[in-house]
Design a protein around this motif. Structure first.
Motif, mmCIF file in Angstrom:
data_model
loop_
_atom_site.group_PDB
_atom_site.id
_atom_site.type_symbol
_atom_site.label_atom_id
_atom_site.label_comp_id
_atom_site.label_asym_id
_atom_site.label_seq_id
_atom_site.Cartn_x
_atom_site.Cartn_y
_atom_site.Cartn_z
ATOM 1 N N MET A 213 0.858 -1.186 0.000
ATOM 2 C CA MET A 213 0.000 0.000 0.000
ATOM 3 C C MET A 213 0.895 1.237 0.000
ATOM 4 N N TYR A 214 0.441 2.264 -0.674
ATOM 5 C CA TYR A 214 1.171 3.520 -0.824
ATOM 6 C C TYR A 214 0.284 4.643 -0.288
ATOM 7 N N TRP A 215 0.876 5.651 0.328
ATOM 8 C CA TRP A 215 0.078 6.780 0.788
ATOM 9 C C TRP A 215 0.886 8.064 0.789
ATOM 10 N N THR A 216 0.156 9.171 0.647
ATOM 11 C CA THR A 216 0.758 10.490 0.756
ATOM 12 C C THR A 216 0.663 10.937 2.216
ATOM 13 N N ASP A 217 1.691 11.636 2.664
ATOM 14 C CA ASP A 217 1.827 11.992 4.075
ATOM 15 C C ASP A 217 2.163 13.474 4.155
ATOM 16 N N ASN A 218 1.256 14.260 4.735
ATOM 17 C CA ASN A 218 1.446 15.708 4.808
ATOM 18 C C ASN A 218 1.998 16.170 6.143
ATOM 19 N N VAL A 219 2.800 15.355 6.778
ATOM 20 C CA VAL A 219 3.362 15.750 8.064
ATOM 21 C C VAL A 219 4.277 16.957 7.878
ATOM 22 N N SER A 220 4.223 17.877 8.832
ATOM 23 C CA SER A 220 5.086 19.056 8.797
ATOM 24 C C SER A 220 6.382 18.757 9.565
ATOM 25 N N PRO A 221 7.517 19.234 9.136
ATOM 26 C CA PRO A 221 7.725 20.168 8.025
ATOM 27 C C PRO A 221 8.072 19.472 6.709
ATOM 28 N N THR A 222 8.141 18.160 6.683
ATOM 29 C CA THR A 222 8.585 17.458 5.480
ATOM 30 C C THR A 222 7.522 16.477 5.013
ATOM 31 N N ALA A 223 6.822 16.824 3.935
ATOM 32 C CA ALA A 223 5.831 15.921 3.368
ATOM 33 C C ALA A 223 6.536 14.734 2.726
ATOM 34 N N LYS A 224 5.800 13.615 2.625
ATOM 35 C CA LYS A 224 6.432 12.381 2.157
ATOM 36 C C LYS A 224 5.448 11.552 1.332
ATOM 37 N N ILE A 225 6.005 10.597 0.615
ATOM 38 C CA ILE A 225 5.240 9.488 0.052
ATOM 39 C C ILE A 225 5.824 8.220 0.636
ATOM 40 N N ARG A 226 4.934 7.364 1.169
ATOM 41 C CA ARG A 226 5.390 6.201 1.913
ATOM 42 C C ARG A 226 4.765 4.918 1.368
ATOM 43 N N ARG A 227 5.360 3.813 1.780
ATOM 44 C CA ARG A 227 4.885 2.495 1.339
ATOM 45 C C ARG A 227 5.073 1.499 2.471
ATOM 46 N N ALA A 228 4.199 0.481 2.511
ATOM 47 C CA ALA A 228 4.330 -0.605 3.484
ATOM 48 C C ALA A 228 3.667 -1.844 2.909
ATOM 49 N N ASN A 229 3.934 -2.981 3.542
ATOM 50 C CA ASN A 229 3.199 -4.188 3.192
ATOM 51 C C ASN A 229 1.735 -4.017 3.612
ATOM 52 N N LEU A 230 0.854 -4.808 3.027
ATOM 53 C CA LEU A 230 -0.572 -4.664 3.325
ATOM 54 C C LEU A 230 -0.909 -4.981 4.776
ATOM 55 N N ASN A 231 -0.016 -5.671 5.472
ATOM 56 C CA ASN A 231 -0.260 -5.926 6.897
ATOM 57 C C ASN A 231 0.362 -4.847 7.781
ATOM 58 N N GLY A 232 0.920 -3.812 7.148
ATOM 59 C CA GLY A 232 1.497 -2.692 7.887
ATOM 60 C C GLY A 232 2.967 -2.811 8.183
ATOM 61 N N SER A 233 3.568 -3.949 7.901
ATOM 62 C CA SER A 233 4.996 -4.133 8.190
ATOM 63 C C SER A 233 5.863 -3.482 7.106
ATOM 64 N N SER A 234 7.134 -3.329 7.456
ATOM 65 C CA SER A 234 8.146 -2.805 6.519
ATOM 66 C C SER A 234 7.753 -1.445 5.952
ATOM 67 N N SER A 235 7.278 -0.551 6.813
ATOM 68 C CA SER A 235 6.950 0.807 6.373
ATOM 69 C C SER A 235 8.224 1.544 5.990
ATOM 70 N N GLN A 236 8.193 2.232 4.875
ATOM 71 C CA GLN A 236 9.376 2.956 4.416
ATOM 72 C C GLN A 236 8.985 4.251 3.726
ATOM 73 N N ILE A 237 9.892 5.209 3.772
ATOM 74 C CA ILE A 237 9.703 6.493 3.097
ATOM 75 C C ILE A 237 10.303 6.378 1.701
ATOM 76 N N LEU A 238 9.507 6.657 0.684
ATOM 77 C CA LEU A 238 9.981 6.577 -0.702
ATOM 78 C C LEU A 238 10.479 7.923 -1.205
ATOM 79 N N ILE A 239 9.739 8.992 -0.892
ATOM 80 C CA ILE A 239 10.104 10.336 -1.364
ATOM 81 C C ILE A 239 9.943 11.292 -0.193
ATOM 82 N N SER A 240 10.943 12.100 0.042
ATOM 83 C CA SER A 240 10.896 13.038 1.169
ATOM 84 C C SER A 240 11.413 14.417 0.795
ATOM 85 N N SER A 241 11.598 14.678 -0.474
ATOM 86 C CA SER A 241 12.059 15.995 -0.901
ATOM 87 C C SER A 241 11.246 16.445 -2.110
#
Length: 288
Positions: free
Chosen positions: A137-165
Motif C-alpha cells: 500500500m502507498y500513501w501520501t503523508d502531509n506531516v510538517s515540516p517534510t511531506a512524504k510518500i510512503r509504502r508498506a506491506n498490506l499488513n502494515g509491516s516494513s513501512s518505508q519512506i519513498l520520497i521526502s524531498s
C-alpha cells in the motif's frame, strides 16, 4: 457511471450518481451527515464511503448497493475521523486512515475485523492506494515540516519512506503497476508528478494551469486495436476499388466520345454522285 459525494455539515449530505458525460445526475442517498471519501466495488455491486457525523453522532464508514438501497453502517469511529478509502476486493478488505491518533486501519468489507496496521504520530496520511498483486500500500503523508510518500506491506509491516524531498502538500495518489509507476498530485507545488514505484526517477508531468489540485485516477485501458478485415473484408474492399475504377474509366470514354468530331462516312461507288451534286446546273448544261 460515476459516483460522487456532496459533503454538507447538516443531516443532508448526499451521494450522487451520473453518466460519465455528466448527464442523468441523480441523488442516490440523502440524509447523510458529511460523506467524503468514496470507493466503488462494481464486482459486488457496492459503493463505500466515509462519513463525518454530526455531533453527537460518531464518524462512520458506510456502504450501500449501487442503486442506493441497503445502506449499512460498517465501522463506527468514536475518536478521530476516517480519511481516505481504498478497497482490495480480491482479498475482501477495505483500508482507511484515522487522524486521531494518526494510523492506517483496515477491516473486512462487511466492517468486521478492524486492525491497526501503521500507527505513527509523525505522519498525516491523506490518500491511499493499494497494490494487491504485490501486497503493498502507498500513501501520501502531509506531516510538517517534510511531506512524504510512503509504502508498506498490506499488513502494515516494513513501512518505508519513498520520497521526502520536493513535496509540499501531496494529495491524491494512483498506481500503474504494469508500468511500475506511481502518480500523485501536490497542491503546494501545484504539480502532477510521477516516479518509479520505488520512488526514483521523479518527473514533473503538469506544472501550469493548476490552482488547488487534489484527487487523481488513471484510466489504464489500452487503446482499442484496429479490427482486422479478414478474407471477406479484403474481398469486399477489392470489389469496391474495382467498381470505382470501372466507373472512372467509363466516364472518361464517354467524355472523349462527346468531344470528338465524327468523320463523314462515304460508301464505295458513290464518288460520281458526289461529284455530280457538287457540279450543279452549269455543269449539266455544258454536257448537253
Amino acid at each position: 457511471k460515476m459516483y460522487f459525494t456532496d459533503t454538507r455539515w447538516t443531516p443532508d449530505g448526499k451521494i450522487f450518481r451520473a453518466n460519465l458525460d455528466g448527464s442523468g445526475v441523480e441523488a442516490l442517498i440523502t440524509g447523510l451527515g458529511a460523506p467524503a471519501y468514496l470507493a466503488v466495488d462494481t464486482a459486488n455491486g457496492k459503493v463505500y464511503w466515509t462519513s463525518f457525523g454530526n455531533f453527537p453522532d460518531p464518524d462512520k464508514i458506510q456502504r450501500a448497493n449501487l442503486n442506493g438501497t441497503g445502506v449499512e453502517d460498517l465501522v463506527s469511529i468514536a475518536i478521530g475521523a476516517p480519511l481516505g478509502l481504498a478497497l482490495d476486493v480480491g482479498a475482501g478488505k477495505l483500508y482507511w486512515f484515522n487522524n486521531v491518533p494518526d494510523k492506517i486501519q483496515r477491516a473486512n468489507l462487511n466492517g468486521t475485523g478492524v486492525e491497526d496496521l501503521v500507527v505513527d504520530s509523525n505522519m498525516r496520511p491523506v490518500a491511499i492506494a493499494v497494490d494487491a498483486a504485490n501486497g503493498k500500500m502507498y500513501w501520501t503523508d502531509n506531516v510538517s515540516p517534510t511531506a512524504k510518500i510512503r509504502r508498506a506491506n498490506l499488513n502494515g509491516s516494513s513501512s518505508q519512506i519513498l520520497i521526502s524531498s520536493g513535496l509540499n502538500n501531496p494529495g491524491g495518489i494512483a498506481l500503474d503497476i504494469a508500468a511500475g509507476k506511481m502518480y500523485w498530485t501536490d497542491a503546494g507545488t501545484q504539480k502532477i508528478q510521477r516516479a518509479d514505484l520505488g520512488g526514483t526517477n521523479i518527473e514533473d508531468l503538469v506544472t501550469t494551469g493548476l490552482f488547488n489540485v487534489g484527487g487523481i485516477a488513471l484510466d489504464l485501458r489500452p487503446e482499442p486495436p484496429i479490427p482486422a478485415m479478414g478474407s471477406w473484408g479484403v474481398l469486399a474492399l477489392a470489389l469496391l476499388i474495382l467498381t470505382a475504377a470501372t466507373l472512372v474509366m467509363r466516364r472518361s470514354l464517354a467524355v472523349q466520345t462527346v468531344r470528338s468530331d465524327p468523320l463523314p462516312v462515304v460508301e464505295r461507288g458513290s464518288c460520281s454522285q458526289v461529284s455530280a451534286r457538287r457540279a450543279g446546273p452549269h455543269s449539266r448544261h455544258q454536257t448537253a
